[in-house]
Design an enzyme around this catalytic site. Structure first.
Site, PDB file in Angstrom:
ATOM      1  CB  SER A 121      -0.853   0.066   1.263  1.00  0.00           C
ATOM      2  OG  SER A 121      -1.515  -1.118   1.479  1.00  0.00           O
ATOM      3  CG  HIS A 142      -2.863  -0.818  -3.550  1.00  0.00           C
ATOM      4  ND1 HIS A 142      -3.510   0.360  -3.290  1.00  0.00           N
ATOM      5  CD2 HIS A 142      -2.765  -1.459  -2.364  1.00  0.00           C
ATOM      6  CE1 HIS A 142      -3.778   0.427  -2.000  1.00  0.00           C
ATOM      7  NE2 HIS A 142      -3.343  -0.662  -1.419  1.00  0.00           N
ATOM      8  CD  GLU A 154      -4.204   3.233  -5.873  1.00  0.00           C
ATOM      9  OE1 GLU A 154      -4.571   4.409  -5.773  1.00  0.00           O
ATOM     10  OE2 GLU A 154      -3.546   2.667  -4.972  1.00  0.00           O
ATOM     11  CG  ASN A 192      -3.784   3.327   0.749  1.00  0.00           C
ATOM     12  OD1 ASN A 192      -5.006   3.302   0.835  1.00  0.00           O
ATOM     13  ND2 ASN A 192      -3.046   2.237   0.796  1.00  0.00           N
TER      14      ASN A 192
HETATM   15  N1  LIG Z   1      -5.524  -4.359   4.946  1.00  0.00           N
HETATM   16  C1  LIG Z   1      -5.840  -3.583   3.927  1.00  0.00           C
HETATM   17  O1  LIG Z   1      -6.881  -2.920   3.939  1.00  0.00           O
HETATM   18  C2  LIG Z   1      -4.926  -3.499   2.726  1.00  0.00           C
HETATM   19  C3  LIG Z   1      -5.427  -2.972   1.536  1.00  0.00           C
HETATM   20  C4  LIG Z   1      -4.613  -2.977   0.392  1.00  0.00           C
HETATM   21  C5  LIG Z   1      -3.316  -3.444   0.477  1.00  0.00           C
HETATM   22  N2  LIG Z   1      -2.839  -3.923   1.674  1.00  0.00           N
HETATM   23  C6  LIG Z   1      -1.472  -4.450   1.688  1.00  0.00           C
HETATM   24  O2  LIG Z   1      -1.540  -5.859   1.582  1.00  0.00           O
HETATM   25  C7  LIG Z   1      -0.439  -6.456   2.250  1.00  0.00           C
HETATM   26  C8  LIG Z   1      -0.965  -7.462   3.269  1.00  0.00           C
HETATM   27  O3  LIG Z   1      -1.736  -6.767   4.252  1.00  0.00           O
HETATM   28  P1  LIG Z   1      -2.857  -7.506   5.099  1.00  0.00           P
HETATM   29  O4  LIG Z   1      -3.698  -6.437   5.679  1.00  0.00           O
HETATM   30  O5  LIG Z   1      -3.482  -8.573   4.277  1.00  0.00           O
HETATM   31  O6  LIG Z   1      -1.983  -8.155   6.266  1.00  0.00           O
HETATM   32  P2  LIG Z   1      -2.346  -9.356   7.238  1.00  0.00           P
HETATM   33  O7  LIG Z   1      -1.540  -9.167   8.447  1.00  0.00           O
HETATM   34  O8  LIG Z   1      -3.811  -9.495   7.381  1.00  0.00           O
HETATM   35  O9  LIG Z   1      -1.840 -10.644   6.416  1.00  0.00           O
HETATM   36  C9  LIG Z   1      -0.503 -10.905   6.102  1.00  0.00           C
HETATM   37  C10 LIG Z   1      -0.341 -12.399   5.889  1.00  0.00           C
HETATM   38  O10 LIG Z   1       0.974 -12.657   5.423  1.00  0.00           O
HETATM   39  C11 LIG Z   1       1.408 -13.863   6.005  1.00  0.00           C
HETATM   40  N3  LIG Z   1       2.867 -13.939   5.947  1.00  0.00           N
HETATM   41  C12 LIG Z   1       3.770 -13.369   6.770  1.00  0.00           C
HETATM   42  N4  LIG Z   1       5.019 -13.690   6.397  1.00  0.00           N
HETATM   43  C13 LIG Z   1       4.920 -14.505   5.316  1.00  0.00           C
HETATM   44  C14 LIG Z   1       5.850 -15.181   4.490  1.00  0.00           C
HETATM   45  N5  LIG Z   1       7.143 -15.091   4.700  1.00  0.00           N
HETATM   46  N6  LIG Z   1       5.373 -15.932   3.490  1.00  0.00           N
HETATM   47  C15 LIG Z   1       4.051 -16.047   3.256  1.00  0.00           C
HETATM   48  N7  LIG Z   1       3.126 -15.408   4.013  1.00  0.00           N
HETATM   49  C16 LIG Z   1       3.549 -14.659   5.023  1.00  0.00           C
HETATM   50  C17 LIG Z   1       0.852 -13.806   7.412  1.00  0.00           C
HETATM   51  O11 LIG Z   1       0.782 -15.089   7.979  1.00  0.00           O
HETATM   52  C18 LIG Z   1      -0.521 -13.194   7.181  1.00  0.00           C
HETATM   53  O12 LIG Z   1      -1.508 -14.170   6.973  1.00  0.00           O
HETATM   54  C19 LIG Z   1       0.343  -5.319   2.870  1.00  0.00           C
HETATM   55  O13 LIG Z   1       1.374  -4.955   1.995  1.00  0.00           O
HETATM   56  C20 LIG Z   1      -0.696  -4.202   2.953  1.00  0.00           C
HETATM   57  O14 LIG Z   1      -0.123  -2.928   2.951  1.00  0.00           O
HETATM   58  C21 LIG Z   1      -3.632  -3.982   2.778  1.00  0.00           C
END
Ligand SMILES: NC(=O)c1ccc[n+]([C@@H]2O[C@H](COP(=O)([O-])OP(=O)(O)OC[C@H]3O[C@@H](n4cnc5c(N)ncnc54)[C@H](O)[C@@H]3O)[C@@H](O)[C@H]2O)c1
Length: 595
Positions: A121, A142, A154, A192
């Site tokens: 993000s 994204h 995005e 964002n």
């Molecule tokens: N939460 C949101 O609203 C949102 C929206 C758009 C983008 N993002 C982006 O998406 C990405 C993930 O965010 P999220 O909110 O889903 O996080 P989250 O914490 O919900 O999930 C992350 C997942 O990654 C896994 N993980 C950790 N290390 C790992 C590895 N080495 N190999 C494989 N899996 C691994 C974890 O077990 C977890 O299930 C981030 O870059 C975030 O910025 C988040």
């Protein structure tokens, strides 16, 4: 020939990853879903089955389609199963070193032509890409939360991304039924960059006890038509993720103080209050991962002054003014059964005002919103006057006259002379300090702001603004009164912009700055906010509706009061106002409406 994508890899099955798996599998692609260990894999599988089961329960997906969808997904621990994926998208926590390590491993495991995408993000896609030997095949994809629902993606290209790769990924998004905007690699991209300053500001307001969590969320939902309030959205995003995004944006985006994470966020993350995913964040949820909010010790009790009590106390309501707001406010009170005395500055104005209220009531009858007899009864409750003295026995007086402090102060001084003791005196000002009106009277404890939104008959929000002199009783009566109109009161202190405008206008101003620096155009920004965040209008559509002059004036007020450098009005906004491009009302603003 566009590249064929048959098999997609997803790394990380948390909030975003599980949703991304669902999006691809729903659209007929094979998905290899990977996690860091068995328990995380099981949790990810649970997210996917939970979400698809909910879609079936809501009739959005048939049971057969769900089974077919799940049949297209294989699960694996580690990255080694991704060897024959055509595109891999990474959705692990927002840490640069972790993402770089994953990309370096993906580079070794994946076939040479595979595209590697990150769902980051806020981190630099360029920095992630250089961890591989194929930075020209790395892009940002994204997705927005919840990925199966939000239509925007995005696509972030870096200076070395191969243009063909961008075209192929754009075609893939179209196949998924998504709308993409393609942009360069900048902290927070479009959505964002505009969203997180606002979210952080809302957290800071809550942290400063300026407004309660329920009120800040209700204010933005009802005042701006947003699908969720900012604190509920923070809980959905995940507070740990939100913290990392803000922190990165602060460091990458020119150290704008508005992106320095509010201290409360760090405390909540440290305490394990991560939002929905952990069962508790700003709100408490039934179980971890559930969207259902349950009561906790912060949940407010019922409004203390009951409807009957407030109607005992307030029978006669004076409304001063003859403009748009006064018209709506007279109608609302009359329809809610209050006796109304309307006061204007002349018989002609009163006659026009009476016609306007009649016209609006007739429309409500034609649209089937009220019965003819209710409309007649409402009209019969209004007395039309041109003399303030007729307000001597009013229990509440609301002024909705021109937004000029000297006029309002003089009016309050007169009301102080005329009104009986105990009359609640209210101003509908949207930008002037309520305390100035209060101290123009000898009874500041009885003075309160009642900030209605336009059109007042439609918008369900009223900000109840207390000054440092307003008595708690006056606030309680004002709250109960608003509730008796069928509207939602949101209580806040007397600060520029109250809640809604203070949160809304800096975001609009930021959008103008984004155009100003040519990062994205108005169309892409409007798309991003509508399709990525579910906003009913994009910032430029909204600016043109509100009026650029009005927006500039409000932004100036905010800047002057807060002295926050990030609130300084965007020069482009000033220039458009100077040029007379004021928005829809003159046929031209950010867009041209003539012809
Ligand atoms: N939460 C949101 O609203 C949102 C929206 C758009 C983008 N993002 C982006 O998406 C990405 C993930 O965010 P999220 O909110 O889903 O996080 P989250 O914490 O919900 O999930 C992350 C997942 O990654 C896994 N993980 C950790 N290390 C790992 C590895 N080495 N190999 C494989 N899996 C691994 C974890 O077990 C977890 O299930 C981030 O870059 C975030 O910025 C988040």
């Amino acid at each position: 020939m566009a590249r064929e994508f048959a098999r997609i890899g997803v790394v990380g099955l948390g909030t975003m990853g599980a949703g991304i798996v669902e999006v691809f599998a729903r659209n007929g692609l094979e998905v290899i879903a990977t996690e860091v260990n068995e328990s995380a894999l099981e949790r990810g599988r649970g997210h996917l089955t939970g979400s698809t089961d909910r879609a079936v329960a809501r009739g959005k997906l048939s049971a057969e389609d769900r089974d077919a969808l799940l049949g297209r997904v294989t699960f694996a621990v580690g990255l080694s199963a991704l060897g024959d994926a055509d595109l891999v998208i990474e959705a692990v926590p927002e840490h640069l070193d972790l993402k770089q390590q994953i990309f370096s491993e993906l580079d070794k495991v994946c076939k040479p032509e595979a595209i590697l995408a990150t769902n980051t993000s806020s981190l630099s896609v360029t920095e992630i890409s250089v961890a591989t030997t194929r930075p020209n095949q790395v892009v940002g994809m994204h997705f927005f939360n919840p990925a199966p629902i939000m239509r925007l993606v995005e696509i972030v290209k870096t200076v070395v991304t191969d243009p063909d790769v961008v075209v192929d990924v754009e075609a893939l998004c179209a196949r998924l039924g998504k709308v993409d905007v393609t942009i360069n690699d900048r902290a927070g991209f479009i959505a964002n960059a505009l969203l997180f300053g606002y979210l952080n500001h809302a957290v800071a307001m809550y942290e400063a006890r300026y407004v309660t969590r329920e009120d800040v969320d209700a204010a933005m939902k009802l005042g701006c038509g947003l699908p969720m309030g900012p604190l509920a959205l923070m809980d959905l995003i995940g507070l740990d993720t939100a913290y990392e995004i803000l922190d990165t944006m602060y460091r990458r985006g020119g150290r704008d103080r508005r992106h320095a994470p509010a201290p409360l966020l760090k405390q909540m993350v440290t305490a394990g209050l991560l939002g929905r995913k952990s069962g508790r964040g700003f709100y408490t949820y039934e179980v971890p991962g559930s969207p259902a909010v349950i009561s906790d010790d912060l949940t407010p009790g019922r409004v203390e002054v009951a409807d009957g009590d407030v109607r005992q106390k307030i029978r006669k309501v004076g409304v001063i003014g003859s403009g748009t707001m006064a018209t709506g406010i007279i109608e609302i009170f009359a329809r809610a059964g209050y006796e109304v005395v309307s006061v204007t500055r002349g018989a002609e104005r009163s006659a026009k005002l009476c016609e306007a209220v009649k016209g609006s009531l007739t429309k409500a009858v034609v649209r089937g919103k009220i019965e003819q007899e209710d409309s007649d009864a409402a009209l019969s409750r209004v007395d039309w006057s041109i003399r303030l003295e007729h307000l001597s026995d009013a229990d509440l007086v609301i002024e909705a006259v021109v937004e000029e402090l000297t006029v309002k102060k003089a009016l309050f001084a007169s009301l102080d002379e005329i009104c009986k003791p105990g009359t609640v005196l209210a101003t509908t000002t949207s930008s002037l300090p309520v305390i100035e009106c209060a101290v123009a009277t000898g009874r500041p404890a009885d003075v309160v702001g009642l900030h209605f939104f336009n059109p007042a008959t439609v918008m369900d929000l009223v900000e109840v603004v207390h000054t440092i002199r307003t008595s708690p009783e006056t606030v309680e009566v004002a709250k109960a009164l608003v509730a008796s109109l069928g509207k939602q009161p949101v209580v806040c202190a007397d600060r520029a912009g109250f809640v809604v405008n203070a949160l809304l206008f800096p975001y609009l101003n930021d959008a103008v700055r984004m155009v100003e620096v040519s990062y994205a155009n108005a169309d892409d920004i409007d798309y991003a906010m509508k399709l990525g965040c579910g906003y009913p209008m994009g910032p430029f559509e909204l600016l043109d509706v509100i009026g650029l002059d009005v927006s500039l004036a409000i932004q100036r007020e905010l800047y002057l009061e807060m002295r926050e450098p990030g609130f300084a009005p965007a020069p482009l906004l000033e220039q458009l106002v100077t040029a007379g491009y004021l928005g829809r009302k003159v046929g031209r603003g950010f867009r041209d409406y003539r012809g």
